[in-house]
Design a protein around this motif. Structure first.
Motif, mmCIF file in Angstrom:
data_model
loop_
_atom_site.group_PDB
_atom_site.id
_atom_site.type_symbol
_atom_site.label_atom_id
_atom_site.label_comp_id
_atom_site.label_asym_id
_atom_site.label_seq_id
_atom_site.Cartn_x
_atom_site.Cartn_y
_atom_site.Cartn_z
ATOM 1 N N TRP A 198 9.705 20.576 102.605
ATOM 2 C CA TRP A 198 8.451 20.519 101.837
ATOM 3 C C TRP A 198 8.655 19.785 100.509
ATOM 4 C CZ3 TRP A 198 6.923 23.343 97.320
ATOM 5 C CH2 TRP A 198 5.559 23.240 97.030
ATOM 6 N N GLU A 199 9.775 20.118 99.806
ATOM 7 C CA GLU A 199 10.050 19.462 98.513
ATOM 8 C C GLU A 199 10.297 17.966 98.685
ATOM 9 O OE1 GLU A 199 13.053 20.584 95.403
ATOM 10 O OE2 GLU A 199 12.571 22.591 96.098
ATOM 11 N N VAL A 200 11.099 17.617 99.700
ATOM 12 C CA VAL A 200 11.429 16.198 99.909
ATOM 13 C C VAL A 200 10.193 15.423 100.359
ATOM 14 C CG1 VAL A 200 12.793 14.602 101.343
ATOM 15 C CG2 VAL A 200 13.894 16.583 100.267
ATOM 16 N N VAL A 257 6.569 23.767 114.635
ATOM 17 C CA VAL A 257 5.272 23.481 114.007
ATOM 18 C C VAL A 257 5.346 23.757 112.503
ATOM 19 C CG1 VAL A 257 2.874 24.243 113.855
ATOM 20 C CG2 VAL A 257 3.909 23.797 116.103
ATOM 21 N N GLU A 258 6.023 24.812 112.108
ATOM 22 C CA GLU A 258 6.159 25.119 110.674
ATOM 23 C C GLU A 258 6.843 23.959 109.943
ATOM 24 O OE1 GLU A 258 8.121 28.957 110.318
ATOM 25 O OE2 GLU A 258 6.695 29.849 111.727
ATOM 26 N N PHE A 259 7.885 23.385 110.544
ATOM 27 C CA PHE A 259 8.567 22.239 109.906
ATOM 28 C C PHE A 259 7.632 21.038 109.811
ATOM 29 C CE2 PHE A 259 13.015 22.978 108.886
ATOM 30 C CZ PHE A 259 13.235 24.224 109.437
ATOM 31 N N MET A 260 6.815 20.836 110.828
ATOM 32 C CA MET A 260 5.882 19.696 110.794
ATOM 33 C C MET A 260 4.816 19.928 109.724
ATOM 34 S SD MET A 260 5.795 18.569 114.805
ATOM 35 C CE MET A 260 5.302 16.879 114.459
ATOM 36 N N LEU A 261 4.321 21.134 109.624
ATOM 37 C CA LEU A 261 3.329 21.436 108.578
ATOM 38 C C LEU A 261 3.928 21.227 107.186
ATOM 39 C CD1 LEU A 261 1.686 24.649 110.113
ATOM 40 C CD2 LEU A 261 0.684 22.346 109.985
ATOM 41 N N GLY A 308 0.540 19.090 107.099
ATOM 42 C CA GLY A 308 -0.774 19.745 107.136
ATOM 43 C C GLY A 308 -0.845 21.109 106.462
ATOM 44 N N LEU A 309 0.206 21.475 105.750
ATOM 45 C CA LEU A 309 0.207 22.771 105.062
ATOM 46 C C LEU A 309 -0.902 22.830 104.013
ATOM 47 C CD1 LEU A 309 1.966 25.386 104.788
ATOM 48 C CD2 LEU A 309 3.084 24.236 102.866
ATOM 49 N N GLN A 310 -1.692 23.895 104.058
ATOM 50 C CA GLN A 310 -2.771 24.069 103.074
ATOM 51 C C GLN A 310 -2.256 24.969 101.955
ATOM 52 O OE1 GLN A 310 -6.409 23.405 104.673
ATOM 53 N NE2 GLN A 310 -4.931 22.117 105.754
ATOM 54 N N CYS A 311 -2.121 24.419 100.766
ATOM 55 C CA CYS A 311 -1.629 25.239 99.644
ATOM 56 C C CYS A 311 -2.744 25.501 98.639
ATOM 57 C CB CYS A 311 -0.493 24.543 98.920
ATOM 58 S SG CYS A 311 0.976 24.316 99.890
#
Ligand code: DOR
Length: 303
Positions: free
Chosen positions: A229-231, A252-256, A300-303
Motif C-alpha cells: 500500500w505504501e509503495v 484480492v487484499e493485495f490487489m486492493l 481499489g481500497l476505499q480509505c
C-alpha cells in the motif's frame, strides 16, 4: 467472463498469479498435482553466475505462524538453470520470470547477460533482498545507493521487463522503491522475508545454524499489505505483491492495496494445490462482486 489478463511492467500474464521465487523450483515437482501453465507466470529460484552451496543446516524452522529459512541462495548456477529447468519449461506456454542474485553488482549483470540469449526467459526479478547471504543479498536492497548501483547496472544490459524485489527489513520502504524506479525498474515485487529467529529452550540454542533467517507465511501478511500500500502511493510502477497469500481472498487484499499481480510462496510447501485455489478464489470473488476486469481491483481500497 471476467477479464483476468494483467500486464506487469511489460510482462503479459493471462492471470495475476505467479509463485514466489524459491518456493516452487520450476514447477516440476508440482506438475503431478497442477500443471505449471495454469499460472500467469512461473518464477524460478534465485540464480547466480556459478553455483552456490548455501548455508549450513538446519536452515528451515517452522513456527506456529510462519516459516523461517536461511537457505543462502543455494543454486546450481546460470548454465545449469538453462540446461535444466529452463529447457524443461520450454514445453509449456507460460512466461518465465528468472530471479537473479549475485555477491557483487557485476555478478547480477553477468547473470543477466548469460540469460539474454535464452528465449525461454520472459522477465527478470532482481533479488536485492535475500536476508541470508553476507555479500550481496539484502545489503544492496536496504540502501538507496545499493539499489541504484545494482538496478542501473542491470538496466544497461537488458530491455526485458525487470522487476526489482524489495526487502521489508528497512525503515523507509517508499524511498527504497523510489530509488528502484529512478534506476530503471519496470515493476517492484515485495515483500521478501522478514528477519527473525527461533530458539529451542531445552537446548538453549538457536534452531537455525545461522541463528537468524527470513520469516514468511501468514505471520508476515499484514506487514506485506502495508508495504504494498505504501509503495503503491510512492511510485507509478506496477507491483507484484506477496507475503502469506494462501487463498483468493488474501490475493484480492493485495490487489486492493495496489498490487497488479500476486505471488504464492510458503503456501506451496503446505498445499500443492495452493496456486490453483488462489486463482479460483480470485475468480469467484470477481463473480460474486460483479467485477468484470480483475484490473479494476488494483488499488481499489476505499480509505
Ligand atoms: O528468504 C529468502 N531466502 N529470500 C531470498 O531471497 C533467498 C532465500 C535463500 O535462499 O536464502
Amino acid at each position: 467472463a471476467v477479464n483476468f489478463a494483467v500486464n506487469l511492467g511489460g510482462l503479459a500474464m493471462k492471470n495475476p498469479v505467479t509463485v514466489a521465487s524459491g518456493t516452487y523450483a520450476a514447477g516440476r515437482e508440482y506438475h503431478p498435482f497442477v500443471s505449471v501453465d495454469i499460472l500467469g507466470a512461473v518464477t524460478t529460484k534465485g540464480v547466480s553466475l556459478s553455483g552456490w552451496a548455501g548455508n549450513d543446516a538446519p536452515r528451515i524452522a517452522e513456527t506456529p505462524s510462519g516459516m523461517l529459512n536461511s537457505i543462502g541462495l543455494q543454486n546450481p548456477g546460470v548454465a545449469a538453470l538453462r540446461a535444466g529447468d529452463l529447457a524443461w519449461l520450454a514445453q509449456y506456454d507460460v512466461p518465465v520470470i528468472v530471479n537473479v542474485s549475485g555477491h557483487s553488482p557485476q555478478e547480477y549483470v553477468q547473470v543477466i547477460e548469460a540469460l539474454e540469449e535464452d528465449d525461454r526467459v520472459s522477465a527478470y526479478e532482481v533479488n536485492i533482498s535475500c536476508p541470508n547471504v553476507d555479500a550481496g543479498g539484502m545489503t544492496f536492497g536496504t540502501t538507496c545507493d545499493g539499489v541504484e548501483t545494482v538496478v542501473s547496472g542491470c538496466r544497461a544490459v537488458t530491455n526485458r521487463p525487470m522487476i526489482v524485489k524489495l526487502s521489508p527489513n528497512v525503515t523507509d520502504i517508499a524511498e527504497i522503491a523510489r530509488a528502484a524506479e529512478a534506476a530503471g525498474a519496470d515493476a517492484i515485487s515485495l515483500i521478501n522475508t522478514l528477519l527473525g529467529m527461533a530458539i529451542d529452550a531445552d537446548s538453549r540454542t538457536p534452531v537455525l545454524a545461522r541463528v537468524v533467517g527470513g520469516l514468511s507465511g501468514p505471520a508476515v501478511k499484514p506487514v506485506a499489505l502495508r508495504m504494498v500500500w505504501e509503495v503503491s502511493r510512492a511510485v507509478s510502477l506496477p507491483l507484484l505483491g506477496m507475503g502469506g497469500i494462501t487463498n483468493g481472498t488474501d490475493a484480492v487484499e493485495f490487489m486492493l492495496a495496489g498490487a497488479t499481480a500476486v505471488a504464492v510462496g510458503t503456501a506451496n510447501f503446505m498445499n500443492p494445490f495452493a496456486t490453483q485455489q488462489v486463482i479460483d478464489g480470485i475468480q469467484a470473488y470477481c463473480e460474486r462482486q460483479g467485477v468484470d476486469d480483475v484490473n479494476d481491483l488494483v488499488g481499489g481500497l476505499q480509505c
